[in-house]
Design a protein around this motif. Structure first.
Motif, PDB file in Angstrom:
ATOM      1  N   VAL A  79       0.854  -1.188   0.000  1.00 40.85           N
ATOM      2  CA  VAL A  79       0.000   0.000   0.000  1.00 40.85           C
ATOM      3  C   VAL A  79       0.889   1.237   0.000  1.00 40.85           C
ATOM      4  O   VAL A  79       1.938   1.261   0.637  1.00 40.85           O
ATOM      5  N   ARG A  80       0.454   2.251  -0.722  1.00 42.03           N
ATOM      6  CA  ARG A  80       1.215   3.506  -0.759  1.00 42.03           C
ATOM      7  C   ARG A  80       1.254   4.130   0.626  1.00 42.03           C
ATOM      8  O   ARG A  80       0.254   4.189   1.338  1.00 42.03           O
ATOM      9  N   PHE A  81       2.428   4.608   1.008  1.00 47.89           N
ATOM     10  CA  PHE A  81       2.614   5.250   2.303  1.00 47.89           C
ATOM     11  C   PHE A  81       1.696   6.464   2.417  1.00 47.89           C
ATOM     12  O   PHE A  81       1.584   7.260   1.490  1.00 47.89           O
ATOM     13  N   GLY A  82       1.017   6.577   3.537  1.00 46.57           N
ATOM     14  CA  GLY A  82       0.168   7.731   3.798  1.00 46.57           C
ATOM     15  C   GLY A  82      -1.313   7.503   3.580  1.00 46.57           C
ATOM     16  O   GLY A  82      -2.122   8.306   4.033  1.00 46.57           O
ATOM     17  N   VAL A  83      -1.683   6.433   2.889  1.00 42.65           N
ATOM     18  CA  VAL A  83      -3.112   6.171   2.708  1.00 42.65           C
ATOM     19  C   VAL A  83      -3.610   5.351   3.902  1.00 42.65           C
ATOM     20  O   VAL A  83      -2.857   4.574   4.474  1.00 42.65           O
ATOM     21  N   PRO A  84      -4.865   5.523   4.297  1.00 40.06           N
ATOM     22  CA  PRO A  84      -5.396   4.732   5.413  1.00 40.06           C
ATOM     23  C   PRO A  84      -5.530   3.260   4.997  1.00 40.06           C
ATOM     24  O   PRO A  84      -6.316   2.930   4.106  1.00 40.06           O
ATOM     25  N   ILE A  85      -4.755   2.399   5.635  1.00 40.05           N
ATOM     26  CA  ILE A  85      -4.683   0.996   5.226  1.00 40.05           C
ATOM     27  C   ILE A  85      -6.029   0.300   5.362  1.00 40.05           C
ATOM     28  O   ILE A  85      -6.485  -0.382   4.444  1.00 40.05           O
ATOM     29  N   GLY A  86      -6.681   0.440   6.500  1.00 42.34           N
ATOM     30  CA  GLY A  86      -7.954  -0.245   6.729  1.00 42.34           C
ATOM     31  C   GLY A  86      -9.013   0.133   5.712  1.00 42.34           C
ATOM     32  O   GLY A  86      -9.670  -0.735   5.124  1.00 42.34           O
ATOM     33  N   LYS A  87      -9.172   1.419   5.482  1.00 43.84           N
ATOM     34  CA  LYS A  87     -10.187   1.888   4.530  1.00 43.84           C
ATOM     35  C   LYS A  87      -9.834   1.459   3.107  1.00 43.84           C
ATOM     36  O   LYS A  87     -10.705   1.053   2.334  1.00 43.84           O
ATOM     37  N   THR A  88      -8.553   1.533   2.764  1.00 46.80           N
ATOM     38  CA  THR A  88      -8.112   1.155   1.419  1.00 46.80           C
ATOM     39  C   THR A  88      -8.359  -0.329   1.164  1.00 46.80           C
ATOM     40  O   THR A  88      -8.882  -0.712   0.114  1.00 46.80           O
ATOM     41  N   VAL A  89      -7.998  -1.166   2.128  1.00 44.66           N
ATOM     42  CA  VAL A  89      -8.203  -2.609   1.976  1.00 44.66           C
ATOM     43  C   VAL A  89      -9.690  -2.937   1.926  1.00 44.66           C
ATOM     44  O   VAL A  89     -10.126  -3.768   1.124  1.00 44.66           O
ATOM     45  N   GLU A  90     -10.474  -2.287   2.742  1.00 47.09           N
ATOM     46  CA  GLU A  90     -11.921  -2.530   2.732  1.00 47.09           C
ATOM     47  C   GLU A  90     -12.531  -2.144   1.383  1.00 47.09           C
ATOM     48  O   GLU A  90     -13.358  -2.881   0.831  1.00 47.09           O
ATOM     49  N   THR A  91     -12.113  -1.025   0.822  1.00 49.83           N
ATOM     50  CA  THR A  91     -12.593  -0.603  -0.498  1.00 49.83           C
ATOM     51  C   THR A  91     -12.221  -1.634  -1.557  1.00 49.83           C
ATOM     52  O   THR A  91     -13.041  -2.011  -2.395  1.00 49.83           O
ATOM     53  N   LEU A  92     -10.971  -2.090  -1.519  1.00 50.95           N
ATOM     54  CA  LEU A  92     -10.509  -3.103  -2.472  1.00 50.95           C
ATOM     55  C   LEU A  92     -11.306  -4.393  -2.326  1.00 50.95           C
ATOM     56  O   LEU A  92     -11.759  -4.965  -3.315  1.00 50.95           O
ATOM     57  N   CYS A  93     -11.489  -4.860  -1.099  1.00 52.44           N
ATOM     58  CA  CYS A  93     -12.223  -6.112  -0.870  1.00 52.44           C
ATOM     59  C   CYS A  93     -13.680  -6.001  -1.315  1.00 52.44           C
ATOM     60  O   CYS A  93     -14.216  -6.939  -1.908  1.00 52.44           O
ATOM     61  N   ASP A  94     -14.309  -4.872  -1.043  1.00 49.08           N
ATOM     62  CA  ASP A  94     -15.703  -4.691  -1.469  1.00 49.08           C
ATOM     63  C   ASP A  94     -15.816  -4.708  -2.995  1.00 49.08           C
ATOM     64  O   ASP A  94     -16.743  -5.298  -3.548  1.00 49.08           O
ATOM     65  N   SER A  95     -14.872  -4.079  -3.671  1.00 43.04           N
ATOM     66  CA  SER A  95     -14.871  -4.086  -5.133  1.00 43.04           C
ATOM     67  C   SER A  95     -14.645  -5.498  -5.664  1.00 43.04           C
ATOM     68  O   SER A  95     -15.311  -5.933  -6.601  1.00 43.04           O
ATOM     69  N   LEU A  96     -13.730  -6.229  -5.044  1.00 43.12           N
ATOM     70  CA  LEU A  96     -13.453  -7.600  -5.462  1.00 43.12           C
ATOM     71  C   LEU A  96     -14.639  -8.513  -5.167  1.00 43.12           C
ATOM     72  O   LEU A  96     -14.997  -9.361  -5.987  1.00 43.12           O
ATOM     73  N   ALA A  97     -15.288  -8.345  -4.022  1.00 45.25           N
ATOM     74  CA  ALA A  97     -16.462  -9.155  -3.686  1.00 45.25           C
ATOM     75  C   ALA A  97     -17.587  -8.924  -4.683  1.00 45.25           C
ATOM     76  O   ALA A  97     -18.259  -9.867  -5.111  1.00 45.25           O
ATOM     77  N   LYS A  98     -17.780  -7.671  -5.075  1.00 42.83           N
ATOM     78  CA  LYS A  98     -18.802  -7.342  -6.075  1.00 42.83           C
ATOM     79  C   LYS A  98     -18.477  -8.014  -7.410  1.00 42.83           C
ATOM     80  O   LYS A  98     -19.351  -8.578  -8.066  1.00 42.83           O
ATOM     81  N   LEU A  99     -17.200  -7.991  -7.792  1.00 40.68           N
ATOM     82  CA  LEU A  99     -16.763  -8.630  -9.031  1.00 40.68           C
ATOM     83  C   LEU A  99     -16.986 -10.138  -8.987  1.00 40.68           C
ATOM     84  O   LEU A  99     -17.477 -10.738  -9.937  1.00 40.68           O
ATOM     85  N   ILE A 100     -16.665 -10.756  -7.863  1.00 39.84           N
ATOM     86  CA  ILE A 100     -16.869 -12.206  -7.699  1.00 39.84           C
ATOM     87  C   ILE A 100     -18.355 -12.530  -7.783  1.00 39.84           C
ATOM     88  O   ILE A 100     -18.763 -13.476  -8.456  1.00 39.84           O
ATOM     89  N   GLU A 101     -19.174 -11.721  -7.119  1.00 41.23           N
ATOM     90  CA  GLU A 101     -20.616 -11.965  -7.155  1.00 41.23           C
ATOM     91  C   GLU A 101     -21.166 -11.830  -8.577  1.00 41.23           C
ATOM     92  O   GLU A 101     -22.009 -12.627  -9.005  1.00 41.23           O
ATOM     93  N   GLU A 102     -20.676 -10.852  -9.331  1.00 43.94           N
ATOM     94  CA  GLU A 102     -21.133 -10.680 -10.713  1.00 43.94           C
ATOM     95  C   GLU A 102     -20.749 -11.876 -11.579  1.00 43.94           C
ATOM     96  O   GLU A 102     -21.507 -12.281 -12.442  1.00 43.94           O
ATOM     97  N   ARG A 103     -19.558 -12.433 -11.334  1.00 41.19           N
ATOM     98  CA  ARG A 103     -19.050 -13.498 -12.198  1.00 41.19           C
ATOM     99  C   ARG A 103     -19.569 -14.880 -11.840  1.00 41.19           C
ATOM    100  O   ARG A 103     -19.772 -15.705 -12.721  1.00 41.19           O
ATOM    101  N   ILE A 104     -19.743 -15.164 -10.539  1.00 36.13           N
ATOM    102  CA  ILE A 104     -20.191 -16.516 -10.170  1.00 36.13           C
ATOM    103  C   ILE A 104     -21.538 -16.542  -9.459  1.00 36.13           C
ATOM    104  O   ILE A 104     -22.039 -17.612  -9.153  1.00 36.13           O
TER     105      ILE A 104
END
Length: 141
Positions: A79-104
């Motif tokens: 993760v880039r230094f200075g970004v909020p890790i928790g919020k960034t990871v949560e955003t990434l996971c939510d986007s990935l979960a949505k993608l998984i749900e769309e595909r399967i």
């Protein structure tokens, strides 16, 4: 390790490359391409030119089905230094979960992200970290 599922029609297998493509799509779709990079368990970038060797992917990304036949995915990022890790990871996971749900058609059971480093945007140097964040997704029947 590829994700394998057997059913009445045969065996279905998803390689690490398919999972990497999905993770990279989620990074792009969530607007995090300047803040998050796929990494190895040792905190190195997998590859900046988007070429990934099979050995690197096998050791850094894993997926399996849980007892309710939902995907449990884990992978490593820097993760880039200075970004909020928790919020960034949560955003990434939510986007990935949505993608998984769309595909399967089903949400994953959980997505676990290990932050193996932070990277300075000025020097492109990575400082090692080891922080695991697991985002569970609601029960689904």
């Amino acid at each position: 390790m590829p994700l394998v599922k057997k059913n009445a029609y045969g065996t279905i297998s998803l390689s690490e490359k398919v999972m990497v493509t999905g993770i990279l799509s989620a990074i792009e779709n969530s607007g995090l391409s300047e803040d998050v990079w796929l990494a190895t368990k040792r905190g190195r970038l997998l590859a900046e030119d988007k070429y990934f060797s099979n050995a690197e992917m096998r050791n850094s990304i894993s997926a399996e089905f849980d007892e309710r036949e939902r995907i449990r995915l884990s992978f490593c990022v820097i993760v880039r230094f200075g970004v909020p890790i928790g919020k960034t990871v949560e955003t990434l996971c939510d986007s990935l979960a949505k993608l998984i749900e769309e595909r399967i058609g089903r949400l994953p059971s959980s997505i676990k992200v290990t932050v193996t480093g932070t990277r300075s945007s000025k020097t492109d140097k990575t400082v090692r970290r080891n922080m695991e964040l697991e985002i569970p997704y609601g029960s689904e029947d």
